[in-house]
Motif scaffolding. Structure first.
Motif, PDB file in Angstrom:
ATOM      1  N   SER A 131       1.050  78.552 -22.723  1.00  0.00           N
ATOM      2  CA  SER A 131       1.093  79.210 -21.414  1.00  0.00           C
ATOM      3  C   SER A 131      -0.142  80.069 -21.163  1.00  0.00           C
ATOM      4  O   SER A 131      -0.713  80.655 -22.087  1.00  0.00           O
ATOM      5  CB  SER A 131       2.345  80.091 -21.308  1.00  0.00           C
ATOM      6  OG  SER A 131       3.518  79.317 -21.336  1.00  0.00           O
ATOM      7  N   GLU A 132      -0.524  80.128 -19.898  1.00  0.00           N
ATOM      8  CA  GLU A 132      -1.615  80.989 -19.444  1.00  0.00           C
ATOM      9  C   GLU A 132      -1.092  81.839 -18.285  1.00  0.00           C
ATOM     10  O   GLU A 132      -0.029  81.548 -17.725  1.00  0.00           O
ATOM     11  CB  GLU A 132      -2.815  80.136 -19.014  1.00  0.00           C
ATOM     12  CG  GLU A 132      -3.413  79.316 -20.155  1.00  0.00           C
ATOM     13  CD  GLU A 132      -4.618  78.482 -19.704  1.00  0.00           C
ATOM     14  OE1 GLU A 132      -4.999  78.587 -18.512  1.00  0.00           O
ATOM     15  OE2 GLU A 132      -5.162  77.746 -20.546  1.00  0.00           O
ATOM     16  N   SER A 135      -0.429  79.496 -15.589  1.00  0.00           N
ATOM     17  CA  SER A 135       0.082  78.176 -15.971  1.00  0.00           C
ATOM     18  C   SER A 135       1.220  78.339 -16.968  1.00  0.00           C
ATOM     19  O   SER A 135       0.995  78.487 -18.177  1.00  0.00           O
ATOM     20  CB  SER A 135      -1.032  77.329 -16.601  1.00  0.00           C
ATOM     21  OG  SER A 135      -2.136  77.212 -15.736  1.00  0.00           O
ATOM     22  N   ASP A 138       4.193  75.036 -14.931  1.00  0.00           N
ATOM     23  CA  ASP A 138       3.180  74.064 -14.500  1.00  0.00           C
ATOM     24  C   ASP A 138       2.045  74.058 -15.522  1.00  0.00           C
ATOM     25  O   ASP A 138       0.906  74.406 -15.221  1.00  0.00           O
ATOM     26  CB  ASP A 138       2.666  74.422 -13.110  1.00  0.00           C
ATOM     27  CG  ASP A 138       1.666  73.408 -12.581  1.00  0.00           C
ATOM     28  OD1 ASP A 138       1.662  72.263 -13.092  1.00  0.00           O
ATOM     29  OD2 ASP A 138       0.893  73.762 -11.681  1.00  0.00           O
ATOM     30  N   LEU A 139       2.380  73.648 -16.741  1.00  0.00           N
ATOM     31  CA  LEU A 139       1.447  73.786 -17.849  1.00  0.00           C
ATOM     32  C   LEU A 139       0.181  72.957 -17.661  1.00  0.00           C
ATOM     33  O   LEU A 139      -0.899  73.344 -18.110  1.00  0.00           O
ATOM     34  CB  LEU A 139       2.145  73.399 -19.157  1.00  0.00           C
ATOM     35  CG  LEU A 139       1.355  73.589 -20.454  1.00  0.00           C
ATOM     36  CD1 LEU A 139       0.945  75.051 -20.630  1.00  0.00           C
ATOM     37  CD2 LEU A 139       2.187  73.124 -21.649  1.00  0.00           C
ATOM     38  N   SER A 141      -1.678  72.689 -15.335  1.00  0.00           N
ATOM     39  CA  SER A 141      -2.712  73.368 -14.549  1.00  0.00           C
ATOM     40  C   SER A 141      -3.558  74.312 -15.399  1.00  0.00           C
ATOM     41  O   SER A 141      -4.406  75.030 -14.869  1.00  0.00           O
ATOM     42  CB  SER A 141      -2.066  74.161 -13.410  1.00  0.00           C
ATOM     43  OG  SER A 141      -1.296  75.247 -13.929  1.00  0.00           O
ATOM     44  N   LEU A 142      -3.378  74.300 -16.713  1.00  0.00           N
ATOM     45  CA  LEU A 142      -4.083  75.246 -17.589  1.00  0.00           C
ATOM     46  C   LEU A 142      -5.600  75.155 -17.408  1.00  0.00           C
ATOM     47  O   LEU A 142      -6.149  74.085 -17.110  1.00  0.00           O
ATOM     48  CB  LEU A 142      -3.695  75.016 -19.041  1.00  0.00           C
ATOM     49  CG  LEU A 142      -4.056  73.687 -19.726  1.00  0.00           C
ATOM     50  CD1 LEU A 142      -5.434  73.747 -20.384  1.00  0.00           C
ATOM     51  CD2 LEU A 142      -3.015  73.292 -20.753  1.00  0.00           C
ATOM     52  N   GLN A 143      -6.272  76.307 -17.619  1.00  0.00           N
ATOM     53  CA  GLN A 143      -7.702  76.402 -17.339  1.00  0.00           C
ATOM     54  C   GLN A 143      -8.553  76.818 -18.538  1.00  0.00           C
ATOM     55  O   GLN A 143      -9.777  76.826 -18.429  1.00  0.00           O
ATOM     56  CB  GLN A 143      -7.936  77.403 -16.198  1.00  0.00           C
ATOM     57  CG  GLN A 143      -7.325  76.983 -14.873  1.00  0.00           C
ATOM     58  CD  GLN A 143      -7.913  75.682 -14.372  1.00  0.00           C
ATOM     59  OE1 GLN A 143      -9.129  75.497 -14.341  1.00  0.00           O
ATOM     60  NE2 GLN A 143      -7.034  74.753 -13.976  1.00  0.00           N
TER      61      GLN A 143
END
Length: 411
Positions: A131-132, A135, A138-139, A141-143
């Motif tokens: 997780s972020e 995100s 909606d994992l 979408s991680l950045q």
């Protein structure tokens, strides 16, 4: 599958009980009884893991060639049930239950040879970097970025809700190695040494006051390409494989049955506002009976799924079912326990419990304060607060229902 105990299973159960009588010390049992989190504290975890490792039972679900046990489905369930009944503290699942199975499934021979023994003996203590801040469910979408620098990746970004990152020496991460038209593409599964320059851990304090979660920051962190698990850009496949073990890789029912028995005992000791025993209150007894029915239904579902796993099937959408029902029933039990102890849940007294991490702001002088109320009431409120996260972590239960709707019902 056959649910009655065979002569072999009975002998195995007796062996497990003898082991627990010998190795599960009063201190470890007390921790198991007074835990407020799904995780034991680090020191307790390591002591109990060492005892299980010495016996060869630290990762029974692993293949035998990697240190697992050649047990039947029933023996795995017996083991889980006996540990729960005896009050054994839980082990951290990040290495043994997540990273280890992923390495067995996707790791190179070199990665397996190096990491798997260290996971078993506790030399490496892992945390999970999924997780972020932007995100979670909606994992994809991680950045967090990992830029190819030739022989290594240069990583920048952060991960959040990282359990026990304040103790871990390694983290398995999902990072973005390229930007594609479909967000699930371009993600890579990467192993990172927490001692690498540029890694910083900041605490996140739980509702109960415990420091269990963290945010981890990565600033120009250099990671060797040899630390990629699977293929570059195909980490989403590895991540989905891991999530099956994270969500459904263990049995919930044995622990739930044990906790329900404890709540029955509480109700036998506590009285309602009229002075009658709570266990004689028909409304409360109905709630206990309803919980027992649902836990038993979950138990038989787990038996069915474990039987399928024993024939080589991988956990699929069933893992979402187990995670959803297991965590929601766990939350139900915290509510029943709270109702049972009533006013005794009000005092804030973490010194009387076994928190999953340091309690922020707890003054040393309170460490010897006499707890208020009966011992069974001490961890109830903190457990209730901690368990609110159960329907959120490992993918929210709303997301799990979407997975089941799509994979099982075809919606």
């Amino acid at each position: 599958m056959e649910l009655s105990l065979s002569v072999r299973d009975t002998a195995f159960r007796d062996e497990v009980r003898r082991f627990l009588d010998e190795k599960l010390t009063p201190e470890l049992r007390a921790t198991g009884q007074l835990m407020t989190s799904v995780y034991a504290d680090y020191d307790t975890t390591m002591r109990w893991q060492a005892a299980l490792y010495e016996k060869g039972w630290v990762a029974p679900a692993w293949p035998v060639e990697y240190g697992g046990c050649d047990w039947s489905v029933m023996q795995h369930y017996i083991f889980a049930s006996e540990l729960s009944s005896a009050g054994a503290p839980s082990l951290s699942p990040m290495g043994l239950g997540m990273c280890g199975p992923v390495l067995i499934g996707y790791g190179t021979p070199e990665q397996k040879a190096f990491y798997l023994p260290r996971i078993l003996n506790g030399a490496d203590f892992w945390c999970q970097g999924y997780s972020e801040p932007g995100s979670g469910s909606d994992l994809a979408s991680l950045q967090m970025s990992a830029v190819d620098m030739g022989d290594h990746f240069l990583c920048n970004g952060s991960k959040i809700w990282t359990t026990h990152a304040n103790y871990a020496n390694r983290i398995f991460n999902l990072v973005r190695t390229s930007k594609e038209d479909i967000p699930q593409r371009g993600i890579t599964f990467l192993l990172i040494d927490m001692e690498t320059p540029g890694v910083k851990v900041e605490p996140l304090v739980m509702l109960s006051g415990e420091h269990i979660q963290n945010q981890v920051f990565f600033t120009d962190v250099k990671v060797p390409k040899a630390n990629v698990v699977g293929k570059v850009g195909e980490g989403w496949t590895v991540a989905k494989y891991l999530m099956q073990f994270e969500r459904g890789g263990h049995a919930y029912a044995p622990g739930l049955h044990t906790r329900l028995r404890r709540i029955r005992a509480m109700a036998g000791a506590e009285c309602n506002s009229n002075g009658a025993r709570l266990i004689d209150d028909p409304d409360f007894v109905d709630k206990l009976a309803a919980a027992e029915v649902e836990i038993t239904a979950l138990e038989f579902t787990e038996h069915r799924i474990m039987s399928a796993l024993s024939h080589g099937d991988a956990p699929g959408a069933e893992s979402s079912l187990l995670k959803t029902r297991g965590t929601e029933l766990s939350q139900r039990l915290t509510e029943l326990a709270l109702e049972a102890v009533a006013g005794y849940a009000l005092p804030y007294q973490p010194q009387a419990t076994r928190p999953g991490g340091p309690v922020v702001g707890l003054e040393p002088s309170r460490g010897n304060a006499t707890p208020v109320g009966p011992a069974h009431s001490w961890p109830v409120a903190a457990k209730y607060l901690n368990d609110r996260a159960g329907s959120i972590y490992a993918g929210t239960n709303e997301i799990q229902r979407n997975i089941m709707a799509k994979a099982v019902l075809g919606l």
